[in-house]
Design a protein around this motif. Structure first.
Motif, PDB file in Angstrom:
ATOM      1  N   UNK A 154     -32.718 -23.183 -42.630  1.00  0.00           N
ATOM      2  CA  UNK A 154     -34.228 -22.923 -42.487  1.00  0.00           C
ATOM      3  C   UNK A 154     -34.948 -23.610 -41.323  1.00  0.00           C
ATOM      4  N   UNK A 155     -34.777 -24.758 -41.176  1.00  0.00           N
ATOM      5  CA  UNK A 155     -35.237 -25.563 -39.935  1.00  0.00           C
ATOM      6  C   UNK A 155     -34.740 -24.711 -38.638  1.00  0.00           C
ATOM      7  N   UNK A 156     -33.511 -24.322 -38.537  1.00  0.00           N
ATOM      8  CA  UNK A 156     -32.988 -23.908 -37.594  1.00  0.00           C
ATOM      9  C   UNK A 156     -33.564 -22.509 -37.459  1.00  0.00           C
ATOM     10  N   UNK A 157     -33.672 -21.783 -38.308  1.00  0.00           N
ATOM     11  CA  UNK A 157     -34.143 -20.285 -38.284  1.00  0.00           C
ATOM     12  C   UNK A 157     -35.708 -20.488 -37.823  1.00  0.00           C
ATOM     13  N   UNK A 158     -36.477 -21.464 -38.178  1.00  0.00           N
ATOM     14  CA  UNK A 158     -37.940 -21.599 -37.700  1.00  0.00           C
ATOM     15  C   UNK A 158     -37.974 -22.080 -36.239  1.00  0.00           C
ATOM     16  N   UNK A 159     -37.072 -22.938 -36.038  1.00  0.00           N
ATOM     17  CA  UNK A 159     -36.892 -23.212 -34.384  1.00  0.00           C
ATOM     18  C   UNK A 159     -36.741 -21.961 -33.455  1.00  0.00           C
ATOM     19  N   UNK A 160     -35.551 -21.346 -33.936  1.00  0.00           N
ATOM     20  CA  UNK A 160     -34.939 -20.104 -33.240  1.00  0.00           C
ATOM     21  C   UNK A 160     -35.880 -19.057 -33.348  1.00  0.00           C
ATOM     22  N   UNK A 161     -36.339 -18.926 -34.506  1.00  0.00           N
ATOM     23  CA  UNK A 161     -37.056 -17.445 -34.600  1.00  0.00           C
ATOM     24  C   UNK A 161     -38.452 -17.877 -33.780  1.00  0.00           C
ATOM     25  N   UNK A 162     -39.125 -18.803 -33.784  1.00  0.00           N
ATOM     26  CA  UNK A 162     -40.482 -19.038 -32.930  1.00  0.00           C
ATOM     27  C   UNK A 162     -39.939 -19.164 -31.484  1.00  0.00           C
ATOM     28  N   UNK A 163     -38.658 -19.461 -30.966  1.00  0.00           N
ATOM     29  CA  UNK A 163     -38.457 -19.400 -29.777  1.00  0.00           C
ATOM     30  C   UNK A 163     -38.045 -17.998 -29.369  1.00  0.00           C
ATOM     31  N   UNK A 164     -36.949 -17.504 -29.898  1.00  0.00           N
ATOM     32  CA  UNK A 164     -36.553 -16.158 -29.304  1.00  0.00           C
ATOM     33  C   UNK A 164     -37.722 -14.952 -29.562  1.00  0.00           C
ATOM     34  N   UNK A 165     -38.190 -14.837 -31.035  1.00  0.00           N
ATOM     35  CA  UNK A 165     -38.996 -13.777 -31.086  1.00  0.00           C
ATOM     36  C   UNK A 165     -40.367 -14.045 -30.328  1.00  0.00           C
ATOM     37  N   UNK A 166     -41.084 -15.172 -30.295  1.00  0.00           N
ATOM     38  CA  UNK A 166     -42.264 -15.717 -29.975  1.00  0.00           C
ATOM     39  C   UNK A 166     -41.988 -15.693 -28.257  1.00  0.00           C
TER      40      UNK A 166
END
Length: 369
Positions: free
Chosen positions: A196-208
């Motif tokens: 879940x932490x990986x998804x938050x970091x990766x999602x914030x970086x890639x999508x954002x």
């Protein structure tokens, strides 16, 4: 986890890396499809909350994304091709200007010997290579058609990317649930939290960050177009792509735009206008885009981003570039977890509280007396 199981996990990781290394030529469409499915999953989930089925939601997302992509390509490719042709034609003249005017000015003002720069040889080499083709599109087509197998591979990859994306996006939640069910039960809560932490970091970086890159590219393009710069779209696109690393897009874009403005206009007004465009872009990014689209969950240091992309490209080529940021996000989350465990372990030691410090100081003073 016993030592035997640790060896199984280590062997599985080594096997996975070996397969990635040997299967590089065919992995690109699958990785790109996986990335597109990951980016589109939140949109499909949101459509599901409004009553659409998973398959229908995927179709809607695909139709909207494909329409936007086709319209963008129809509009941008001719403009970008024209600007690349303009740059190709003007590069020798730019080198002449730099050699005959800029370098003598630097030599006269600063007393630095710059006559050893053999820019005339660079100019002749560029003329020779750039003059071999009359069109960027023609050059790409010529290179692609040199090998029938290469052309067939390119066509197959272009067809496979949307197919792989569609099926992965349709079954994304099911795949995630199946993977979670495979985790050993006594480790499942911890692994789920870390992922879940990986998804938050990766999602914030890639999508954002991808949205920030696109918005900055459009802002720089429109701003430089209003200034009257001929290479506005090309420089805006370059600055937007370089913005994958914070502040890198600003520096790359403003240097390229200033050089282009000096060569095209040669006056102070347009240089100030270029600086104003990039200053406004940085203000919008810092005050609006990054807080709104990325937030404070990204956690990937710019140096780590650069190293991950370069290391991935060096080790596995284009496939490594696609894998670099997800692996960097996972490694960063794991390092945070192990650092926290270290701080809480006996190896680090319990930190002294204020009362303990005072007692220690008083006892030392008593011993000195």
């Amino acid at each position: 986890m016993t030592s035997d199981y640790r060896w199984y996990w280590a062997a599985g990781f080594v096997l996975l890396m070996t397969l990635v290394y040997f299967l590089q030529p065919i992995l690109s469409p699958f990785l790109i499809g996986m990335l597109l499915a990951y980016l589109g999953d939140p949109l499909v989930d949101r459509l599901e909350t409004h009553g659409l089925s998973r398959t229908l939601g995927v179709v809607v997302v695909f139709a909207v994304a494909s329409s936007i992509l086709v319209i963008a390509l129809i509009i941008l490719i001719p403009m970008l091709g024209h600007q690349i042709e303009t740059l190709r034609e003007n590069v020798p003249a730019m080198i002449d200007w730099f050699h005959n005017r800029a370098l003598p000015w630097v030599e006269a003002k600063l007393g630095i010997a710059v006559s050893e720069f053999r820019l005339d040889a660079v100019r002749e080499g560029l003329k020779e290579h750039l003059g071999q083709t009359t069109s960027v599109v023609a050059a790409v087509i010529a290179k692609a058609t040199k090998s029938t197998m290469a052309l067939m591979t390119l066509a197959a990859n272009l067809v496979m990317i949307p197919v792989v994306s569609f099926y992965l996006l349709r079954d994304w939640d099911l795949i995630v649930a199946r993977c979670r069910d495979m985790i050993p039960r006594h480790h499942e809560p911890l692994v789920a939290k870390l992922m879940h932490d990986c998804d938050e970091v990766l999602g914030a970086f890639i999508r954002g960050q991808l949205l920030v890159m696109g918005c900055l590219g459009v802002i720089y393009w429109l701003g430089l177009w209003m200034v009257g710069l001929e290479l506005a779209l090309l420089i805006g696109l370059l600055a937007g792509l370089a913005s994958i690393v914070p502040y890198l897009g600003f520096f790359v874009g403003i240097v390229a735009a200033l050089l282009a403005a000096v060569f095209q206009f040669g006056d102070l007004f347009h240089l100030i206008a270029v600086v104003a465009v990039f200053s406004v872009g940085q203000m919008i990014e810092g005050m609006v885009l990054t807080p709104l689209l990325v937030g404070d969950r990204i956690g990937l240091h710019p140096v780590a981003v650069i190293f991950a992309i370069l290391a991935g490209g060096q080790l596995f080529g284009f496939v490594g570039i696609l894998l670099a940021l997800p692996l960097a996000a996972v490694i960063m989350v794991l390092l945070r977890y192990f650092y926290q465990r270290y701080r809480e372990s006996a190896a680090y030691g319990k930190p002294l509280v204020a009362a303990d410090v005072n007692d220690a100081v008083e006892s030392s003073e008593v011993e000195e007396k």
